[in-house]
Design an enzyme around this catalytic site. Structure first.
Site, mmCIF file in Angstrom:
data_model
loop_
_atom_site.group_PDB
_atom_site.id
_atom_site.type_symbol
_atom_site.label_atom_id
_atom_site.label_comp_id
_atom_site.label_asym_id
_atom_site.label_seq_id
_atom_site.Cartn_x
_atom_site.Cartn_y
_atom_site.Cartn_z
ATOM 1 N N SER A 89 0.822 -1.224 0.000
ATOM 2 C CA SER A 89 0.000 0.000 0.000
ATOM 3 C C SER A 89 0.848 1.262 0.000
ATOM 4 O O SER A 89 1.995 1.263 0.455
ATOM 5 C CB SER A 89 -0.898 0.041 1.235
ATOM 6 O OG SER A 89 -1.757 -1.057 1.266
ATOM 7 N N GLN A 90 0.236 2.319 -0.467
ATOM 8 C CA GLN A 90 0.808 3.669 -0.434
ATOM 9 C C GLN A 90 1.165 4.018 1.031
ATOM 10 O O GLN A 90 0.421 3.641 1.940
ATOM 11 C CB GLN A 90 -0.317 4.540 -0.968
ATOM 12 C CG GLN A 90 -0.239 5.989 -0.874
ATOM 13 C CD GLN A 90 -1.626 6.581 -1.230
ATOM 14 O OE1 GLN A 90 -2.599 5.872 -1.485
ATOM 15 N NE2 GLN A 90 -1.697 7.880 -1.240
#
Ligand code: SAH
Length: 241
Positions: A89-90
């Site tokens: 994920s970011q």
């Protein structure tokens, strides 16, 4: 004249001393600057306010959880591919989910979807009881290796279907699900302590989901929607329902 020579010696000494120190810190962590920028521009500038989360995000070497060819992108404001078509994920999403868990030292946390091991490493700075389940054997083996290499020995990783949680170590103070499902796996709710927090992307696993925070109050789930997100789907038992 004598004095002049003395000062020159001091200057020479200082230069010699500073060279190895400078090269040491540069070599140790060439991404420290990028990581600091990421914390400032992507986390602080948004709504990450928990000081301990900001501190941890500034510490964990995210670039060592991705392929060498992707390292220079590790601190950018987007997710990155890991093996087997999965993604890490970011940074903002990792920080936001962690912030919502409100972990305290000594609490027990379960992660479903170990992936690269990055999120688990972030959690490991907040508590020494981190359990993570990964359904893809290759990813689980690789994450174990990475975490060991970086000395995250307090993280326990299991290869299996996280839909069923990790009964052996239940109940948990917090559960973080990093893959999308269209319902909350009942075992996860069962394995959550009273007052415990569970965060999960809920919705259409192949499309968009809502990051949902569930708190167990008097045995019942209290639900809060956090943000619209897009995660990779939870596979295994979750897809049969
Ligand atoms: N948290 C990870 C990224 C997660 S990507 C990190 O920090 O890198 C989502 C992960 O969930 C993938 O690795 C995927 O294989 C895993 N996954 C999907 N379904 C699962 C299931 N039922 N149980 C455990 N892991 C699952």
């Amino acid at each position: 004249m004598k004095e002049h020579k003395f000062f020159r010696q001091i200057v020479t000494c200082a230069v010699i001393l500073s060279v190895p120190f400078f090269s040491f810190t540069k070599e140790e962590d060439p991404y420290a600057g990028k990581r600091k920028e990421m914390v400032k521009r992507q986390l602080k500038a948004r709504d990450i306010r928990d000081e301990s989360v900001l501190e941890v995000m500034g510490k964990v070497p995210r670039h060592l959880f991705v392929e060498p060819g992707l390292r220079n992108q590790a601190y950018r404001d987007h997710p990155l591919p890991i093996d087997e078509g999965q993604t890490i994920s970011q940074p903002y999403i990792v920080a936001l989910m962690t912030q919502n868990l409100k972990l305290k030292k000594g609490e027990k946390v379960l992660e479903v979807g170990t992936g690269s091991g990055y999120q688990a490493a972030v959690l490991a700075h907040l508590t020494d009881k981190v359990y993570s389940v990964e359904i893809r054997e290759k990813l689980s083996k690789k994450a174990v290796k990475t975490l060991k290499k970086l000395n995250y020995n307090q993280v326990k990783v299991k290869w299996g279907d996280g839909y069923f949680g990790w009964e052996e170590f239940a109940p948990f103070d917090a559960i973080i699900v990093t893959c999308a499902a269209n319902h909350v796996p009942p075992s996860l709710l069962k394995q959550l302590k009273e007052g415990g927090r569970l965060i999960i992307p809920l919705g259409n696993p192949l499309y968009f989901q809502t990051l949902t925070l569930i708190t167990k109050i008097e045995g019942k789930p209290e639900v809060r929607h956090v943000l619209d997100v897009r995660f990779v789907p939870m596979v295994g038992e979750a897809q049969k329902k």
